[in-house]
Scaffold this active site. Structure first.
Site, short mmCIF file in Angstrom:
data_model
loop_
_atom_site.label_atom_id
_atom_site.label_comp_id
_atom_site.label_asym_id
_atom_site.label_seq_id
_atom_site.Cartn_x
_atom_site.Cartn_y
_atom_site.Cartn_z
N GLU A 194 0.83 -1.22 0.00
CA GLU A 194 0.00 0.00 0.00
C GLU A 194 0.86 1.25 0.00
O GLU A 194 0.59 2.21 0.74
CB GLU A 194 -0.95 0.00 1.20
CG GLU A 194 -1.89 -1.17 1.19
CD GLU A 194 -2.99 -1.08 2.24
OE1 GLU A 194 -2.95 -0.18 3.10
OE2 GLU A 194 -3.90 -1.93 2.19
N GLU A 242 -3.95 -8.89 0.48
CA GLU A 242 -4.42 -8.64 1.85
C GLU A 242 -5.94 -8.64 1.79
O GLU A 242 -6.52 -7.90 0.99
CB GLU A 242 -3.88 -7.30 2.32
CG GLU A 242 -3.79 -7.20 3.82
CD GLU A 242 -3.13 -5.90 4.24
OE1 GLU A 242 -1.95 -5.67 3.90
OE2 GLU A 242 -3.81 -5.11 4.91
C1 GAL Z 1 -4.18 -2.42 5.46
C2 GAL Z 1 -2.70 -2.37 5.80
C3 GAL Z 1 -2.37 -3.25 6.99
C4 GAL Z 1 -3.36 -3.00 8.09
C5 GAL Z 1 -4.74 -3.29 7.57
C6 GAL Z 1 -5.85 -3.19 8.59
O1 GAL Z 1 -4.58 -1.36 4.72
O2 GAL Z 1 -1.94 -2.82 4.71
O3 GAL Z 1 -1.08 -2.99 7.43
O4 GAL Z 1 -3.24 -1.69 8.50
O5 GAL Z 1 -5.01 -2.36 6.56
O6 GAL Z 1 -7.07 -3.44 7.98
#
Ligand code: GAL
Length: 828
Positions: A421, A497
Site C-alpha cells: 500500500e 491482503e
Molecule cells: C491495510 C494495511 C495493513 C493494516 C490493515 C488493517 O490497509 O496494509 O497494514 O493496517 O489495513 O485493515
C-alpha cells in the site's frame, strides 16, 4: 595463597609454541558462537556510553534477544497505534569479551540478525557500524578493532524514534547475535546461493554458487568441496573444484545432480543440506552449511503450481511480534504460532510488512509453509512521522538486496513483495521506483517473481506501478479480480491482503447489529464486523471460489498483534500522531487467533474453508441467563455437508451447506451498489430460544456423523485447569511451555465469562516468561506472576533454565477457586 597464574601463562605459552611450530595458525574450521549472553543494558540518554571505560557497573544484566518495550508499562502517551508501549527512546547495550591470541590472523565478525532500530555499534570506543532498518540483519568485521588477550567492549546504541511504524515494532537487540571466527579466506557472508534449475521425478540439477572472500589477497591454490546430504544425512552428490582466489571476492559455481529427489511440499517438506568446505593445500580452512529444498514454482493465468500441482494460496499476513513475548525472537514461540496457523489450514505466510526473522523462515521451510517475503511498507512518502521514508534514499537498495541475499535459499519463499500500500500508487513517478526495485529483485534472484499489495488498484494501474510487478496483489478488492484479469490478459492476480474482519475472542453482543463501537472496547465475535475498507471472510471465500484462476489470498491477520487497535483508536492526529481516543484499546482485533494464541471463532470459519479433515464449530457460548436475551443466533462453521443442532437433546433441524445460507451485513467501499448484505453459504445458523443446558451440533458427510461439538451452560466458577502445550521441554534456557489456564465450574464445564485473577507460582528449573489473556484492552503487564482471565482463559508461558534438567512445578491460585498444580519436565 597459592596462585595458578604462572602455570596458566606457561600453558598458554606452550600452546602458542605448539600452534606456531606446527605452522598452522590458520583456523581449520569456522567457529560460530552465540553472542547472546552477558550483555549489560541501560535506558540512558548518555551519548558517552560508547566509551571503553564508561561506568556500567550498575547496569542491568541480561541476555538477548531482548525487547525492552514489552516490559511496559502501558501508557496512553506511548500511543496505542504502537501498542501503548515504550517502543522509542535511547538505550544502550554493552558487553565485554576476550579473544584468545591464538585467533590472531583470523577474521572476527559479529552478525546481528536485527536491532530495532536505528542502531550504532562501537567496538573499544570506535564507531564501527550504523543501521537504521531494524528488520534486516548484518555482519560487521570487527577484526581491526580487537585487542587480543585483553578485555574488549562492544557498545550498541539503539535509538528508535516514536511512530517509526504503524504498529508495534519492539525495541532493542531483539534478534540473535553471533560471533564468527574464520580464516581470512572464507566463504562470504550470505555467500552460498543454491538453485534447482531442472527438477524432474528422476533428477534435480542443483547449482551452488559460492562467494569467497579473500582478505589477504593470497592466491592459493584452493579447493572448494560441496557435498549434498538428504534429510537422513545421506550423501547424495558431491563436487570439488580447484581455484585460485586472486580478487577480494570471487564467485564459483558448482553443478550437481540428485537422483530421485525428494521434493519439498506442504505435507512432506523435505530438506537437503549443502556442506561446503574450503581447502588450502589440502588443509580445510573454512566451512559452511546451508539448508535448501528441491521444488518448482510456476505462476500462470490458470493459477499457482507447486511441483506441477495447482494449489490455491490460503495465506495469512503476520506481523513481527509474538504477543505477550513482544518482538524478541524465540524459536518455540515462532514455531507455535506457525503450528496454530497450519491447524487453521494456512499454507502461506506474508511477512507483513518487512523482512522477518531467520527463525521464522527456517520454520516455514521445516513445516511446509509458503512465504511471501515483503521488503517495505513505505517508500519515499511517509505513513507515519518517523517511518522508513527517512531512510529511503540512502538505504532502500541495500535493504532490498540484503533481504534477498539473506533469504535466497529458503524453499518456502515463493515471491518477493516490494511494498505494501505504498503511497506512490498515486504518484506519477511510482512506476519508476517500482521498476528499479523489480530490477534489483530480478538481478538478485531470477527464480522468484515480484509483487506488491495495492489498495489503490485503479491508481496503481493508471500510473504503471501495477504493470511493473510480476504478480498483481490486490488489497481488499475481491470484487475487482475478474475485471482486472479481463482487462489485462497477461496479468496474474491475487488477494495480497483480504478481509480484515475484527473480533474479540469470546465476546458475543446481542442483539446482532452491524459495526458500532462498543463502550466495552471489544468487538462482537459473530464475524460480521469489519472497518469500512474491509469485509467478512465469506466475501473473499465467494470470489476465490468463483475465480479458481486467482492464485489465492493472504487474510489480515492470522494472529492479533500489538498496536493498531482498529476499530478503536482513531485517525492519526496530524500533530501528535495519537491514536488514543479509545484508550486502553492497544492491540489489534484483526486476528483469527488472539494475542495469546487462543483461536477466535474466525479461526474455525477459515478452517471450515481451508481444511478437509472433518471439523465443526459452534458459537456463541450458552450462558445467557440474566442477559435479557430471549432468542440467540447460533452459528455453525463446518467443512462437512450438513449439520444438525440439538438443544438439550431435541433436534432443532438439519441445515445443508450450499442450500441453507446465513445473511450477514456487508458494506465495504468496494462492495459498490450491491445489497448491503450477503447470504453466506459458508455458515449455517439457527435462531434458538434460550434455555440453559447443552447445545450440541452434529456434522454429517453422506449421512454419517463426522464431527460433533457441544457448548454447555456453565454454573458457578469453581476451579482452575492448567493445560500445557508440551509437558517436556528442553533445558536450554530458551524453550517454552505455553500453558492454557481455564476457569471451570465444578462439573468441568468451561466458564465463558470468567474474569478471575489468577496468580502463579513457578518453582524448579523454570521461570515465568510472560502472561497474557488476549484482551486487547488489558494494561496488566505481560511480565508478571498474575493475570486476569478474559472470557474464561488466560495464558502462562514458562521458560526452562539452561542446563538444569528437572521438574518445574506450576501452581495456579485464585480467590474462591480450587487451585491447580502441574509439572513440566525439562530435559538436556
Ligand atoms: C491495510 C494495511 C495493513 C493494516 C490493515 C488493517 O490497509 O496494509 O497494514 O493496517 O489495513 O485493515
Amino acid at each position: 595463597m597459592f596462585s595458578t597464574t604462572p602455570l596458566k601463562y606457561l600453558a598458554i605459552f606452550l600452546l602458542a609454541f605448539f600452534i606456531f611450530s606446527c605452522d598452522s595458525t590458520e583456523p581449520q574450521k569456522r567457529e560460530r558462537i552465540s553472542f547472546n549472553n552477558h550483555w549489560l543494558f541501560e535506558k540512558t540518554q548518555d551519548t558517552l556510553a560508547y566509551q571503553m571505560d564508561y561506568d556500567d557497573s550498575n547496569w542491568r544484566r541480561l541476555s538477548v534477544p531482548h525487547d525492552w518495550a514489552i516490559e511496559g508499562p502501558f501508557k496512553p502517551e506511548y500511543n496505542s497505534r504502537t501498542g501503548g508501549l515504550p517502543v522509542f527512546g535511547m538505550a544502550w547495550y554493552r558487553k565485554y569479551f576476550t579473544i584468545d591470541p591464538s585467533k590472531k590472523g583470523s577474521i572476527i565478525t559479529l552478525e546481528f540478525d536485527g536491532i530495532m532500530s536505528n542502531a550504532t555499534i562501537y567496538v573499544n570506543g570506535k564507531k564501527v557500524y550504523h543501521r537504521h532498518n531494524g528488520y534486516i540483519g548484518f555482519e560487521i568485521d570487527i577484526t581491526p578493532f580487537i585487542n587480543f588477550n585483553k578485555k574488549n567492549c562492544i557498545a550498541v546504541l539503539v535509538d528508535p524514534k516514536p511512530l517509526s511504524a504503524r504498529w508495534y515494532s519492539g525495541a532493542g537487540i531483539y534478534r540473535n547475535v553471533w560471533m564468527e571466527i574464520k580464516n581470512p579466506i572464507h566463504i562470504a557472508h550470505w555467500g552460498s546461493r543454491i538453485s534447482t534449475p531442472i527438477v524432474t521425478e528422476d533428477m534435480a540439477k542443483v547449482e551452488v554458487k559460492t562467494k569467497l572472500s579473500n582478505k589477504d589477497l593470497n592466491k592459493g591454490p584452493y579447493k572448494l568441496k560441496t557435498t549434498l546430504y538428504d534429510n537422513n544425512n545421506k550423501q547424495v552428490a558431491e563436487d570439488i573444484i580447484k581455484l585460485g582466489i586472486d580478487e577480494p571476492v570471487v564467485e564459483v559455481s558448482q553443478t550437481m545432480e540428485i537422483e530421485n529427489p525428494k521434493l519439498w511440499h506442504f505435507e512432506r517438506p523435505n530438506l537437503y543440506k549443502a556442506v561446503s568446505i574450503l581447502y588450502k593445500n589440502d588443509n580445510a580452512i573454512d566451512n559452511t552449511e546451508v539448508t535448501f529444498g528441491v521444488r518448482t514454482i510456476k505462476y500462470t493465468r490458470e493459477g499457482f503450481f507447486l511441483n506441477g500441482k495447482k494449489e490455491k494460496i490460503h495465506g495469512v499476513c503476520l506481523h513481527n511480534d509474538l504477543g505477550p513475548l513482544g518482538a524478541a525472537v524465540n524459536y518455540r514461540a515462532t514455531e507455535r504460532q506457525l503450528q496454530i496457523m497450519k491447524k487453521m489450514g494456512v499454507n502461506a505466510i506474508r511477512t507483513s510488512h518487512n523482512p522477518t526473522s531467520p527463525e521464522q523462515l527456517e520454520l516455514c521451510d521445516k513445516l511446509g509453509l509458503l512465504v511471501q517475503g515483503e521488503a517495505f511498507d513505505v517508500w519515499k512518502l511517509p505513513k507515519t512521522k518517523n517511518d522508513y521514508h527517512t531512510d529511503w534514499d540512502a538505504w532502500h537498495r541495500q535493504d532490498l538486496k540484503d533481504m534477498i541475499r539473506r533469504d535466497y535459499n529458503h524453499p518456502s519463499i515463493i515471491m518477493w513483495s516490494i511494498g505494501n500500500e505504498i503511497k506512490e500508487q498515486k504518484e506519477p513517478y511510482g512506476a519508476d521506483i517500482a521498476k528499479e526495485l523489480v530490477a534489483i529483485c530480478h538481478d538478485e534472484d531470477p527464480t522468484r517473481p515480484t509483487t506488491a499489495g495495492f489498495n489503490q488498484l485503479s491508481a496503481a494501474i493508471k500510473n504503471g506501478l501495477a504493470a511493473a510487478v510480476d504478480l498483481v496483489g490486490a488489497n481488499y478488492k475481491p470484487t475487482q479480480y475478474s475485471g482486472v484479469m479481463k482487462q489485462h490478459p497477461t496479468w496474474i492476480v491475487y488477494g495480497s491482503e483480504t478481509a480484515s474482519a475484527v473480533s474479540s475472542r469470546g465476546v458475543y453482543q446481542l442483539p446482532l447489529q452491524k459495526y458500532d463501537k462498543d463502550p466495552s472496547l471489544q468487538v462482537n465475535s459473530y464475524d460480521i464486523i469489519a472497518p469500512p475498507w474491509a469485509y467478512p471472510p465469506d466475501i473473499e471465500f465467494h470470489f476465490q471460489d468463483a475465480l479458481p484462476q486467482v492464485i489465492g489470498n493472504f487474510m489480515w491477520t492470522g494472529f492479533d498483534y500489538l498496536g493498531e487497535p482498529t476499530p478503536y483508536g482513531g485517525k492519526d492526529n496530524e500533530t501528535t500522531g495519537s491514536w488514543n481516543t479509545d484508550w486502553p484499546a492497544r492491540s489489534s482485533y484483526f486476528g483469527a487467533v488472539d494475542l495469546s494464541g487462543f483461536p477466535k471463532d474466525r479461526f474455525y470459519l477459515y478452517q471450515s474453508q481451508w481444511t478437509t479433515e472433518p471439523m465443526v464449530h459452534l458459537l456463541p457460548h450458552w450462558n445467557w441467563e440474566n442477559s435479557g436475551i430471549k432468542t440467540v443466533p447460533v452459528y455453525c462453521y463446518t467443512n462437512a455437508d450438513s449439520a444438525e443442532l440439538f438443544l438439550n437433546g431435541k433436534s432443532l433441524g438439519k441445515k445443508v451447506k450450499g442450500v441453507d445460507t446465513t445473511r450477514i451485513p456487508v458494506s465495504f467501499h468496494a462492495w459498490g451498489n450491491r445489497p448491503k448484505y450477503f447470504d453466506s453459504p459458508y455458515r449455517l445458523s439457527w435462531n434458538v430460544p434460550y434455555t440453559p443446558g447443552e447445545l450440541k451440533v452434529v456434522a454429517y458427510r453422506n449421512d454419517s456423523i463426522v464431527a460433533t461439538e457441544s457448548v454447555r451452560t456453565a454454573k458457578a466458577r469453581n476451579k482452575i485447569r492448567l493445560i500445557p502445550d508440551r509437558n517436556v521441554i528442553k533445558a536450554d534456557g530458551q524453550d517454552l511451555s505455553f500453558i492454557t489456564v481455564k476457569i471451570e465450574d465444578k462439573d468441568s464445564n468451561f466458564c465463558p465469562l470468567a474474569d478471575n485473577k489468577v496468580t502463579f507460582k513457578v518453582t524448579g528449573p523454570g521461570t515465568i516468561e510472560a502472561v497474557g489473556n488476549g484482551n486487547a484492552t488489558s494494561t496488566e503487564p505481560f511480565q508478571a506472576n498474575y493475570r486476569k482471565a478474559f472470557n474464561g482463559l488466560c495464558l502462562l508461558v514458562v521458560k526452562s533454565k539452561k542446563d538444569f534438567p528437572g521438574d518445574i512445578t506450576i501452581e495456579a491460585m485464585s480467590e474462591g477457586l480450587v487451585s491447580s498444580t502441574i509439572q513440566i519436565k525439562t530435559k538436556s
